[in-house]
Design a protein around this motif. Structure first.
Motif, PDB file in Angstrom:
ATOM      1  N   LEU A 298       0.731 -77.712 -86.524  1.00  0.00           N
ATOM      2  CA  LEU A 298      -0.068 -76.911 -85.606  1.00  0.00           C
ATOM      3  C   LEU A 298      -0.848 -77.871 -84.716  1.00  0.00           C
ATOM      4  O   LEU A 298      -1.670 -78.653 -85.192  1.00  0.00           O
ATOM      5  N   HIS A 299      -0.567 -77.819 -83.431  1.00  0.00           N
ATOM      6  CA  HIS A 299      -1.218 -78.688 -82.441  1.00  0.00           C
ATOM      7  C   HIS A 299      -2.383 -77.912 -81.837  1.00  0.00           C
ATOM      8  O   HIS A 299      -2.203 -77.001 -81.040  1.00  0.00           O
ATOM      9  N   VAL A 300      -3.601 -78.255 -82.257  1.00  0.00           N
ATOM     10  CA  VAL A 300      -4.815 -77.579 -81.804  1.00  0.00           C
ATOM     11  C   VAL A 300      -5.476 -78.433 -80.726  1.00  0.00           C
ATOM     12  O   VAL A 300      -5.640 -79.644 -80.917  1.00  0.00           O
ATOM     13  N   TRP A 301      -5.854 -77.799 -79.615  1.00  0.00           N
ATOM     14  CA  TRP A 301      -6.451 -78.596 -78.545  1.00  0.00           C
ATOM     15  C   TRP A 301      -7.523 -77.811 -77.795  1.00  0.00           C
ATOM     16  O   TRP A 301      -7.425 -76.603 -77.606  1.00  0.00           O
ATOM     17  N   GLY A 302      -8.569 -78.515 -77.381  1.00  0.00           N
ATOM     18  CA  GLY A 302      -9.634 -77.922 -76.594  1.00  0.00           C
ATOM     19  C   GLY A 302      -9.372 -78.122 -75.115  1.00  0.00           C
ATOM     20  O   GLY A 302      -9.149 -79.255 -74.672  1.00  0.00           O
ATOM     21  N   ASP A 303      -9.393 -77.028 -74.340  1.00  0.00           N
ATOM     22  CA  ASP A 303      -9.037 -77.160 -72.929  1.00  0.00           C
ATOM     23  C   ASP A 303     -10.163 -77.719 -72.067  1.00  0.00           C
ATOM     24  O   ASP A 303      -9.995 -77.906 -70.860  1.00  0.00           O
ATOM     25  N   HIS A 304     -11.333 -78.015 -72.674  1.00  0.00           N
ATOM     26  CA  HIS A 304     -12.405 -78.705 -71.964  1.00  0.00           C
ATOM     27  C   HIS A 304     -12.582 -80.134 -72.474  1.00  0.00           C
ATOM     28  O   HIS A 304     -13.597 -80.776 -72.202  1.00  0.00           O
ATOM     29  N   SER A 305     -11.600 -80.624 -73.248  1.00  0.00           N
ATOM     30  CA  SER A 305     -11.614 -82.014 -73.700  1.00  0.00           C
ATOM     31  C   SER A 305     -11.223 -82.939 -72.549  1.00  0.00           C
ATOM     32  O   SER A 305     -10.905 -82.486 -71.450  1.00  0.00           O
ATOM     33  N   VAL A 306     -11.212 -84.236 -72.813  1.00  0.00           N
ATOM     34  CA  VAL A 306     -10.811 -85.203 -71.797  1.00  0.00           C
ATOM     35  C   VAL A 306      -9.377 -84.947 -71.368  1.00  0.00           C
ATOM     36  O   VAL A 306      -8.583 -84.343 -72.102  1.00  0.00           O
ATOM     37  N   TRP A 307      -9.020 -85.429 -70.190  1.00  0.00           N
ATOM     38  CA  TRP A 307      -7.746 -85.072 -69.564  1.00  0.00           C
ATOM     39  C   TRP A 307      -6.528 -85.437 -70.411  1.00  0.00           C
ATOM     40  O   TRP A 307      -5.478 -84.798 -70.310  1.00  0.00           O
ATOM     41  N   GLU A 308      -6.645 -86.471 -71.263  1.00  0.00           N
ATOM     42  CA  GLU A 308      -5.492 -86.888 -72.068  1.00  0.00           C
ATOM     43  C   GLU A 308      -5.062 -85.822 -73.061  1.00  0.00           C
ATOM     44  O   GLU A 308      -3.906 -85.811 -73.507  1.00  0.00           O
ATOM     45  N   VAL A 309      -5.965 -84.925 -73.424  1.00  0.00           N
ATOM     46  CA  VAL A 309      -5.637 -83.896 -74.419  1.00  0.00           C
ATOM     47  C   VAL A 309      -4.685 -82.847 -73.852  1.00  0.00           C
ATOM     48  O   VAL A 309      -3.617 -82.603 -74.426  1.00  0.00           O
ATOM     49  N   PRO A 310      -5.000 -82.169 -72.729  1.00  0.00           N
ATOM     50  CA  PRO A 310      -4.019 -81.233 -72.179  1.00  0.00           C
ATOM     51  C   PRO A 310      -2.737 -81.920 -71.719  1.00  0.00           C
ATOM     52  O   PRO A 310      -1.645 -81.343 -71.836  1.00  0.00           O
ATOM     53  N   TYR A 311      -2.860 -83.144 -71.226  1.00  0.00           N
ATOM     54  CA  TYR A 311      -1.657 -83.851 -70.793  1.00  0.00           C
ATOM     55  C   TYR A 311      -0.722 -84.110 -71.975  1.00  0.00           C
ATOM     56  O   TYR A 311       0.507 -84.017 -71.849  1.00  0.00           O
ATOM     57  N   ALA A 312      -1.295 -84.406 -73.138  1.00  0.00           N
ATOM     58  CA  ALA A 312      -0.477 -84.604 -74.335  1.00  0.00           C
ATOM     59  C   ALA A 312       0.238 -83.317 -74.735  1.00  0.00           C
ATOM     60  O   ALA A 312       1.397 -83.347 -75.184  1.00  0.00           O
ATOM     61  N   VAL A 313      -0.440 -82.161 -74.582  1.00  0.00           N
ATOM     62  CA  VAL A 313       0.194 -80.873 -74.889  1.00  0.00           C
ATOM     63  C   VAL A 313       1.411 -80.670 -73.993  1.00  0.00           C
ATOM     64  O   VAL A 313       2.485 -80.271 -74.455  1.00  0.00           O
ATOM     65  N   TRP A 314       1.262 -80.938 -72.712  1.00  0.00           N
ATOM     66  CA  TRP A 314       2.377 -80.782 -71.785  1.00  0.00           C
ATOM     67  C   TRP A 314       3.535 -81.708 -72.162  1.00  0.00           C
ATOM     68  O   TRP A 314       4.703 -81.325 -72.088  1.00  0.00           O
ATOM     69  N   ALA A 315       3.187 -82.941 -72.560  1.00  0.00           N
ATOM     70  CA  ALA A 315       4.223 -83.911 -72.910  1.00  0.00           C
ATOM     71  C   ALA A 315       5.002 -83.469 -74.147  1.00  0.00           C
ATOM     72  O   ALA A 315       6.230 -83.611 -74.212  1.00  0.00           O
ATOM     73  N   VAL A 316       4.311 -82.922 -75.143  1.00  0.00           N
ATOM     74  CA  VAL A 316       4.979 -82.429 -76.349  1.00  0.00           C
ATOM     75  C   VAL A 316       5.934 -81.293 -75.994  1.00  0.00           C
ATOM     76  O   VAL A 316       7.091 -81.263 -76.435  1.00  0.00           O
ATOM     77  N   ARG A 317       5.467 -80.351 -75.186  1.00  0.00           N
ATOM     78  CA  ARG A 317       6.311 -79.226 -74.798  1.00  0.00           C
ATOM     79  C   ARG A 317       7.562 -79.691 -74.073  1.00  0.00           C
ATOM     80  O   ARG A 317       8.671 -79.209 -74.329  1.00  0.00           O
ATOM     81  N   GLU A 318       7.388 -80.637 -73.158  1.00  0.00           N
ATOM     82  CA  GLU A 318       8.533 -81.133 -72.401  1.00  0.00           C
ATOM     83  C   GLU A 318       9.525 -81.846 -73.314  1.00  0.00           C
ATOM     84  O   GLU A 318      10.748 -81.679 -73.183  1.00  0.00           O
ATOM     85  N   GLU A 319       9.017 -82.647 -74.239  1.00  0.00           N
ATOM     86  CA  GLU A 319       9.916 -83.357 -75.151  1.00  0.00           C
ATOM     87  C   GLU A 319      10.687 -82.377 -76.035  1.00  0.00           C
ATOM     88  O   GLU A 319      11.890 -82.554 -76.268  1.00  0.00           O
TER      89      GLU A 319
END
Length: 406
Positions: A298-319
């Motif tokens: 389960l990949h839990v992420w805060g959408d008001h965290s630093v930019w690397e957090v949402p970018y990592a979510v996008w990268a996981v989805r793409e992979e």
């Protein structure tokens, strides 16, 4: 602070935990902290354990308060910090091999620690709605959990078949760095790698950076690297007088410390990326005996965290999208977006956070032991928390949910 030894004599330190009501099968939650931070940052979670009949055990990594320091042999596997990239191919190969050995050793320690706790605490196996273990890695500690999932299938079975006890593994707010993805060429800002700052200044700038809130959009151009929101104020402002703010540098995270050398070395040589791939794509066993392939993430992420957090979510989805197209075997993965949360949601919205960790079986749970699948039920609540289904991404059915935390 308490401690427990593995079979090799290595010690994690941990907080005293609530003793759950054994008449109702409890769940156990093991959490590890972020870069430079003692597990005392999780102290707010502990009073909520009785409400959910949970056992919460917070582990301090080695070199931190109360835990066993790394041995000289362990430290020899960590390369000294350098801002200059290595160019000698033989040196690169040797250093990378040492770092991979270091992380495999950490995965084995965690495996043995969990085995020992299952036996000593009589933890029940994971059932449909109770029992078992939720293993949580937050921030840098995500790499301990990815190392665990990458290597655990190769470890010999001990007194218990641990895969029957691990309900899920939670990756909370990993950065692009922690998952080993390449950063975007355009403004890959992270104060920790800002060579215009002194080493001491970098650590403090990084600590303040991760305390703030950021209003990101849905594209790369809309990620806010530096521009923080005026409200709410940074988490550090809300820390009561007398408490040490999470992220304030302490020895393992200072330059030359074990965490610092690990981060710089693994980031440069791609070791974190190897652990990520071993997590998302479990090794195939022709005998069909890799039971760990069915343990969900389960990949839990805060959408008001630093930019690397949402970018990592996008990268996981793409992979995952590309892997699905290629027909690769993929571990069950779900994502949970905490709307309005920054990197320190465990301190600012503790009650919501613990319910997310303990009760998310109602969100992404498959029957234990079934084959990996991206299908999921449409669910509207986590036992009292409003939950919104955010749809699917690419051609991969990654169940994606969100919760408003403020």
């Amino acid at each position: 602070m308490m401690s427990i030894k593995t079979s090799e004599g290595c010690i994690f330190s941990r907080t005293p935990e609530h003793r759950p009501d054994v008449r109702v099968t409890p769940r156990s939650c093991f959490s590890m902290g972020l870069y430079t931070t003692d597990v005392g940052v999780f102290h707010k979670l502990l009073p909520f354990a009785p409400r959910y009949n949970a056992r919460i055990i917070v582990l301090n990594r080695r070199d931190y308060n109360g835990a066993t320091p790394y041995t000289p042999a362990d430290r020899a596997l960590l390369p000294p910090h350098s801002d200059t990239p290595r160019t000698d191919e033989e040196e690169i190969r040797s250093v990378r091999q040492s770092l991979e050995t270091f992380m495999r050793d950490r995965a084995r320690e965690l495996y043995e620690h969990l085995q020992a706790l299952v036996v000593s605490h009589n933890i029940p196996p994971a059932g449909s709605r109770s029992g078992g273990i939720v293993l949580v890695g937050w921030s840098l500690s995500v790499v301990w959990t990815t190392a665990f999932l990458c290597h655990v299938a190769s470890f010999s079975v001990g007194k218990v078949e641990l895969h029957k006890y691990v309900r899920r593994v939670v990756l909370h707010d990993p950065f692009v760095l922690h998952l080993g993805y390449p950063v975007p060429a355009d403004d890959p800002f992270n104060p920790y790698f800002d060579t215009s700052l002194s080493q001491k200044e970098r650590n403090w700038a990084f600590a303040m950076w991760v305390h703030a809130y950021y209003g990101h959009g849905n594209t790369l151009d809309e990620l806010r690297r530096r521009d923080t929101l005026d409200e709410p104020p940074p988490t550090v402002v809300t820390i009561p007088t007398g408490e040490t703010p999470p992220g304030v540098p302490i020895p393992p995270g200072a330059f030359g410390g074990s965490d610092s050398n690990l981060v710089y070395g693994c980031a440069e040589l791609g070791v974190f990326g190897t652990l990520r791939k071993g997590t998302l794509f479990p090794s195939e066993d022709p005998r069909g005996r890799n039971h760990w392939a069915n343990v969900e993430v389960l990949h839990v992420w805060g959408d008001h965290s630093v930019w690397e957090v949402p970018y990592a979510v996008w990268a996981v989805r793409e992979e995952l999208c590309q892997a699905k197209k290629a027909g690769r075997a993929i571990r069950p993965v779900s994502t949970l977006r905490l709307r309005g949360a920054n990197h320190h949601v465990s301190s600012t919205h503790t009650r919501v956070y613990i319910r997310v960790l303990i009760l998310t079986s109602d969100v992404c749970r498959r029957p234990h032991g079934t084959s990996p699948s991206f299908r999921s039920r449409r669910i509207s609540r986590i036992r009292g928390l409003p939950l919104m289904r955010c749809g699917r991404h690419c051609s991969v059915r990654v169940p994606t949910y969100s919760i408003q935390v403020r």
